[in-house]
Enzyme design. Sequence first.
Site, PDB file in Angstrom:
ATOM      1  NE  ARG A  19      -6.501   2.739   3.961  1.00  0.00           N
ATOM      2  CZ  ARG A  19      -6.031   2.836   3.395  1.00  0.00           C
ATOM      3  NH1 ARG A  19      -6.289   4.830   1.963  1.00  0.00           N
ATOM      4  NH2 ARG A  19      -5.486   3.281   2.366  1.00  0.00           N
ATOM      5  CG  ASP A  20      -7.550   1.215  -0.166  1.00  0.00           C
ATOM      6  OD1 ASP A  20      -7.932   2.818  -0.668  1.00  0.00           O
ATOM      7  OD2 ASP A  20      -6.899   1.293  -0.737  1.00  0.00           O
ATOM      8  CG  HIS A 220      -2.524  -1.727  -1.742  1.00  0.00           C
ATOM      9  ND1 HIS A 220      -3.299  -1.849  -0.747  1.00  0.00           N
ATOM     10  CD2 HIS A 220      -3.088  -0.925  -2.808  1.00  0.00           C
ATOM     11  CE1 HIS A 220      -4.748  -0.895  -0.917  1.00  0.00           C
ATOM     12  NE2 HIS A 220      -4.533  -0.999  -1.561  1.00  0.00           N
ATOM     13  CG  HIS A 222      -5.739  -0.774  -6.811  1.00  0.00           C
ATOM     14  ND1 HIS A 222      -6.847  -0.094  -6.403  1.00  0.00           N
ATOM     15  CD2 HIS A 222      -5.233  -0.250  -5.970  1.00  0.00           C
ATOM     16  CE1 HIS A 222      -7.445   1.003  -5.391  1.00  0.00           C
ATOM     17  NE2 HIS A 222      -5.773   0.258  -4.750  1.00  0.00           N
ATOM     18  CB  CYS A 253      -6.948   5.701  -5.394  1.00  0.00           C
ATOM     19  SG  CYS A 253      -5.595   6.919  -4.696  1.00  0.00           S
TER      20      CYS A 253
END
Length: 322
Positions: A19-20, A220, A222, A253
């Site tokens: 997904r991401d 979550h 990064h 993102c």
Amino acid sequence: MNAFTIPLEQVEIVEVAPRDGFQSINDPLPTADKIRCIQALLDAGVTRLEIGSFVSPRAVPQMADIGEIVAHFINRSELRLAALVPNLKGAELALACGIRELMFVVSVSESHNRSNVRQSVADSLSNLASITERLQASDTPGDKRLRLSLGTSFDCPFEGRIDWRQVEAVLAPALETTQGIELEVALCDTTGHATPYQVAEHFSRLGERFRDARLSWAFHGHDTYGMGVANALFALHHGATALDASAAGLGGCPFAPGATGNTATEDLLYALQGGGVRTGLDLPRLLEAADMIAALPGGQTASHLRNVPRENVPREKIMTSS
């Protein structure tokens, strides 16, 4: 327990590449390639997967084939599949496909929420209430779960550093609208600017503030500043029981300028194995899956372990003590 021991013997890794990761690639990938990559992740031992998102294909063309992908994997009882839904329509589509775990994102930052989902935080919380009601009323068999992902929990590309009290101000009303359902709250370092000490403070403060047996916590991250693994470990030490990661570090993102890929699953797994933590993942097979994902055209990856010669990567890094 000494200060160097992770407070859990087993940690849930949530693989978010489908997904991401995939949605960070502009040009639509062939469905067969997505399925092949997901299967490689499952072969590496992944059992908890963010399979995709039920969004408008006009907004995210990469997710136009989500129904076909879910259909390919939905009947595997050993898998815990979750899908991101932005609104009630997305939730209804996900449930109709058999998804039993919905993931809803709202940003702590008002400006990022408007950039990301084109609505105010208050409007997003209203959507959350509707989705909760729909999930509770669903006749989909099996346990039904909801994850609330709080974007920009540590930093916003438009507003800067986020204080834990700002997170509390969004989480408190969200909890009021999700009564009666098992809820996992994920604090998201959307930009990758968080430091381990900020992560520790947020999880500690919010964990003390919201003591509820139905709640669990996730992180979550990064890896924009190379802090992805360190932040994840600090989250574990301060209340998180699940960690999001993306094989090969695929991701980024589009609504957070400057944010690079997600924390690489293989990097996180190597660190956890060093603490004797069980994840159920096989590192060599995970690296094979990461190589496959890194080879996808147009992806932005950020893995460290993939750059190490394979003969130097042990199958399992054993915890040592002096």
